[in-house]
Design a protein around this motif. Structure first.
Motif, mmCIF file in Angstrom:
data_model
loop_
_atom_site.group_PDB
_atom_site.id
_atom_site.type_symbol
_atom_site.label_atom_id
_atom_site.label_comp_id
_atom_site.label_asym_id
_atom_site.label_seq_id
_atom_site.Cartn_x
_atom_site.Cartn_y
_atom_site.Cartn_z
ATOM 1 N N PHE A 6 -7.568 5.468 -8.011
ATOM 2 C CA PHE A 6 -6.509 4.964 -7.140
ATOM 3 C C PHE A 6 -7.039 4.812 -5.715
ATOM 4 O O PHE A 6 -7.619 5.761 -5.153
ATOM 5 N N ASN A 7 -6.819 3.630 -5.139
ATOM 6 C CA ASN A 7 -7.255 3.404 -3.761
ATOM 7 C C ASN A 7 -6.494 4.292 -2.776
ATOM 8 O O ASN A 7 -7.006 4.621 -1.709
ATOM 9 N N SER A 8 -5.244 4.657 -3.149
ATOM 10 C CA SER A 8 -4.413 5.453 -2.238
ATOM 11 C C SER A 8 -4.533 6.955 -2.507
ATOM 12 O O SER A 8 -3.713 7.731 -2.042
ATOM 13 N N SER A 9 -5.558 7.367 -3.248
ATOM 14 C CA SER A 9 -5.704 8.772 -3.613
ATOM 15 C C SER A 9 -6.026 9.637 -2.395
ATOM 16 O O SER A 9 -6.699 9.198 -1.452
ATOM 17 N N CYS A 10 -5.531 10.858 -2.443
ATOM 18 C CA CYS A 10 -5.861 11.828 -1.400
ATOM 19 C C CYS A 10 -7.308 12.291 -1.571
ATOM 20 O O CYS A 10 -7.847 12.328 -2.679
ATOM 21 N N ARG A 11 -7.912 12.663 -0.466
ATOM 22 C CA ARG A 11 -9.246 13.250 -0.519
ATOM 23 C C ARG A 11 -9.107 14.747 -0.784
ATOM 24 O O ARG A 11 -8.110 15.363 -0.461
ATOM 25 N N ARG A 12 -10.129 15.298 -1.393
ATOM 26 C CA ARG A 12 -10.100 16.715 -1.721
ATOM 27 C C ARG A 12 -11.371 17.373 -1.224
ATOM 28 O O ARG A 12 -12.411 16.735 -1.061
ATOM 29 N N GLN A 24 -14.830 13.148 -4.636
ATOM 30 C CA GLN A 24 -14.132 13.723 -3.497
ATOM 31 C C GLN A 24 -12.677 13.276 -3.418
ATOM 32 O O GLN A 24 -11.973 13.629 -2.478
ATOM 33 N N LEU A 25 -12.216 12.494 -4.384
ATOM 34 C CA LEU A 25 -10.838 12.031 -4.429
ATOM 35 C C LEU A 25 -10.073 12.760 -5.533
ATOM 36 O O LEU A 25 -10.638 13.103 -6.573
ATOM 37 N N CYS A 26 -8.783 12.973 -5.301
ATOM 38 C CA CYS A 26 -7.956 13.592 -6.338
ATOM 39 C C CYS A 26 -7.867 12.698 -7.571
ATOM 40 O O CYS A 26 -7.964 13.173 -8.704
ATOM 41 N N PHE A 27 -7.668 11.385 -7.345
ATOM 42 C CA PHE A 27 -7.596 10.398 -8.422
ATOM 43 C C PHE A 27 -8.554 9.264 -8.076
ATOM 44 O O PHE A 27 -8.177 8.318 -7.370
ATOM 45 N N PRO A 28 -9.781 9.342 -8.551
ATOM 46 C CA PRO A 28 -10.801 8.352 -8.166
ATOM 47 C C PRO A 28 -10.440 6.911 -8.483
ATOM 48 O O PRO A 28 -10.967 6.000 -7.849
#
Length: 328
Positions: A14-20, A8-12
């Protein structure tokens, strides 16, 4: 969050990744198919214009040089801008990194502004050809047209560089998480862009084409009054010419307004123009679609283009001296 690979993350990682919010596979497949079709159609139509005008010697005229340059800008939109913008909205994430986030909006705006500038140049060319035909060949030369085209491209590059200067220098300044590419044009810049890049060119095109329409109708009525011996035929010609001129003018103006006017809604509403707005994607794609429509409006109305297509798809342009074929 430990970066364990949450889909569910754009970049799994990265802790600061956006959700998708991923789309269903069937919907994604449909959107990708539609994107590929639109991009391929845009590239194909504009490539046919470029090949036709470049190959056949009879088409090396000032007017067609404008069409050629217009087709180049629209080709870049179909080849680069459409696929990247489509990927952004289908995947719900920006996957191409900081540099592409800085360059992609700039390239897109430059191409669209250049396309709009070419429309203005074409309307000026048609105005001079219809309203001042005796001096047209001396006023409008190939070298002058090439100079105008270079100025059009230069103005587009400089103007959009100024409008997007903040974004180009710091493309992630409005991002709330890793996986976004938010482009924000302030209300002041958006208002300036509204007048410089839309209302001004729209007014010029409308005034010039209205003048062309009036002059064309007046000329046909003079011909009608001077041909009493063929009164019936002349009357039919006048009616057909008036309808054709009105129809062409209507298509040019209405399609232009339909594609570009909605994009400037935020500026008209006194808001910042931001890609984070939920409806801006639709408005942007309406404007991009103008690059697909341009070759239909400016080329498919010409009989030489239909002849050129036949020669291209049958590979007859590969024959010796095919560039000297009478295509007009």
């Amino acid at each position: 969050m430990d970066g364990s690979g949450d889909p569910q993350l754009c970049f799994p990682d990265f802790n600061s990744s956006c959700r998708r919010l991923p789309l269903p596979h069937s919907e994604s497949a449909l959107l990708y198919t539609l994107l590929a079709f639109i991009s391929l159609l845009t590239v194909t139509l504009n490539l046919l214009v470029i090949i036709s005008i470049s190959h056949f010697q009879q088409l090396h005229t000032p007017t067609n040089t404008l069409l050629l340059s217009l087709a180049v800008s629209d080709l870049v939109v179909g080849l680069l801008v459409m696929p990247i913008e489509g990927l952004r909205y289908i995947e719900r994430c920006w996957l191409l990194g900081r540099l592409m986030c800085a360059l992609t909006p700039y390239v897109g705006y430059c191409m669209l502004s250049a396309s709009l500038g070419h429309m203005v140049l074409i309307s000026i060319d048609r105005y001079l050809a219809i309203c001042d035909p005796l001096l047209y060949s001396t006023k409008v030369t190939l070298n002058r047209v090439k100079l105008c085209i270079c100025l059009c491209w230069a103005c587009s590059i400089i103007y959009n560089g100024l409008i997007l200067m903040g974004h180009i220098g710091q493309p992630d300044r409005f991002n709330s998480c890793h996986g976004e590419c938010v482009v924000v044009i302030s209300q002041i810049s958006g208002t300036i862009d509204l007048f410089v890049a839309f209302l001004g060119p729209c007014a010029i095109i409308a005034v010039l084409y209205m003048r062309v329409f009036v002059v064309a109708v007046t000329q046909m009525r003079v011909i009608y009054s001077q041909t009493a011996a063929t009164k019936t035929r002349a009357a039919l010609t006048v009616k057909r010419s008036e309808r054709k001129a009105a129809r062409t003018l209507g298509i040019l103006i209405v399609v232009f307004l339909m594609c570009f006017c909605p994009y400037y809604y935020p500026a008209l509403a006194g808001q910042d123009t931001s890609t984070s707005l939920s409806y801006l994607g639709v408005l942007s794609w309406l404007m991009l679609m103008n690059s697909s429509v341009n070759p239909l409006i400016y080329a498919l109305f010409y009989s030489w283009f239909r002849k050129a297509i036949k020669l291209i798809i049958t590979f007859r342009i590969l024959q010796s001296r095919s560039q000297e074929v009478n295509i007009l």
